[in-house]
Scaffold this active site. Sequence first.
Site, mmCIF file in Angstrom:
data_model
loop_
_atom_site.group_PDB
_atom_site.id
_atom_site.type_symbol
_atom_site.label_atom_id
_atom_site.label_comp_id
_atom_site.label_asym_id
_atom_site.label_seq_id
_atom_site.Cartn_x
_atom_site.Cartn_y
_atom_site.Cartn_z
ATOM 1 N N THR A 8 23.231 -59.789 19.541
ATOM 2 C CA THR A 8 22.421 -60.188 18.380
ATOM 3 C C THR A 8 22.537 -59.154 17.270
ATOM 4 O O THR A 8 22.822 -57.985 17.525
ATOM 5 C CB THR A 8 20.940 -60.366 18.777
ATOM 6 O OG1 THR A 8 20.213 -60.888 17.654
ATOM 7 C CG2 THR A 8 20.303 -59.043 19.192
ATOM 8 N N GLY A 12 14.479 -57.783 15.235
ATOM 9 C CA GLY A 12 13.269 -58.187 15.945
ATOM 10 C C GLY A 12 13.548 -58.467 17.410
ATOM 11 O O GLY A 12 12.806 -58.026 18.292
ATOM 12 N N ASP A 70 19.274 -67.237 22.990
ATOM 13 C CA ASP A 70 19.054 -68.237 21.950
ATOM 14 C C ASP A 70 17.653 -68.772 22.161
ATOM 15 O O ASP A 70 17.272 -69.124 23.277
ATOM 16 C CB ASP A 70 20.077 -69.375 21.975
ATOM 17 C CG ASP A 70 20.078 -70.119 20.638
ATOM 18 O OD1 ASP A 70 20.136 -69.446 19.587
ATOM 19 O OD2 ASP A 70 19.986 -71.348 20.629
ATOM 20 N N SER A 71 16.894 -68.747 21.111
ATOM 21 C CA SER A 71 15.488 -69.115 21.251
ATOM 22 C C SER A 71 14.994 -69.741 19.965
ATOM 23 O O SER A 71 15.644 -69.649 18.923
ATOM 24 C CB SER A 71 14.654 -67.872 21.587
ATOM 25 O OG SER A 71 14.927 -66.828 20.678
ATOM 26 N N GLY A 154 9.917 -63.622 12.893
ATOM 27 C CA GLY A 154 10.099 -65.070 12.963
ATOM 28 C C GLY A 154 8.802 -65.821 12.713
ATOM 29 O O GLY A 154 8.084 -65.547 11.749
ATOM 30 N N LYS A 176 2.751 -58.853 23.827
ATOM 31 C CA LYS A 176 3.654 -59.970 23.574
ATOM 32 C C LYS A 176 4.662 -60.112 24.721
ATOM 33 O O LYS A 176 4.918 -61.220 25.203
ATOM 34 C CB LYS A 176 4.393 -59.755 22.245
ATOM 35 C CG LYS A 176 5.422 -60.845 21.939
ATOM 36 C CD LYS A 176 6.174 -60.558 20.640
ATOM 37 C CE LYS A 176 7.273 -61.588 20.402
ATOM 38 N NZ LYS A 176 8.042 -61.329 19.172
ATOM 39 N N ARG A 182 10.503 -64.956 25.655
ATOM 40 C CA ARG A 182 11.589 -64.017 25.966
ATOM 41 C C ARG A 182 11.211 -63.161 27.169
ATOM 42 O O ARG A 182 12.032 -62.891 28.040
ATOM 43 C CB ARG A 182 11.887 -63.152 24.733
ATOM 44 C CG ARG A 182 13.183 -62.363 24.846
ATOM 45 C CD ARG A 182 13.626 -61.807 23.495
ATOM 46 N NE ARG A 182 14.039 -62.891 22.614
ATOM 47 C CZ ARG A 182 13.363 -63.268 21.517
ATOM 48 N NH1 ARG A 182 12.277 -62.634 21.149
ATOM 49 N NH2 ARG A 182 13.793 -64.267 20.784
#
Length: 201
Positions: A8, A12, A70-71, A154, A176, A182
């Site tokens: 990536t 973030g 991928d999210s 995001g 989180k 994730r």
Amino acid sequence: MKKIVIATQNKGKAKDFETMLSPLGYEVLTLRDVAEDMDVEETGVTFEENAILKAEAVADALGIPVISDDSGLEIDALNGEPGVYSARYAGLAKSDDANIDKVLEKLSGVPDSERTARFRCVLAVAAPGQKTETFSGSCEGMILHERRGNHGFGYDPIFFVPEQDKAMAELEPHEKAAISHRGNALRKLQESLPTWMNKQE
């Protein structure tokens, strides 16, 4: 400390992985560290297809083991949008603010009871000569009417997590990680990660 490459350019996402993998003794590297100019086009129609595509492309190009993610956000009232287009929902510039504005505009007038949504994540683990594996996770929530919180990235400022009674962006990184899509995918990956990492040595 073992190095692990995340396919990536997203700072973030890199921060999310660092929060979860550093305590396990892994140094997290991203494409910014090892192949800054590399960008894999996401032509898949599912999170899984895109994750595999990215992981295998980077692993083949660099000859090293890679984790790709991928999210995105799926909103029930919008028939699953933005889905795989989450990062570029409002255009190719990939602006978080523009994406959030578009979601809020599309959901204008939609009552709270119909603002259900989820974050979904698929992780793909690829290495030269090895079979690619995938791990998925999700996090259920609601879409707020306005932004809340300063953490995350995001869509985090408009994603409300009922069990925490907070927006995702109001959670500290470790909070989180404990409940996120994730984090949930990564906990599944962790079970096979030591074995998988040992194969590269």
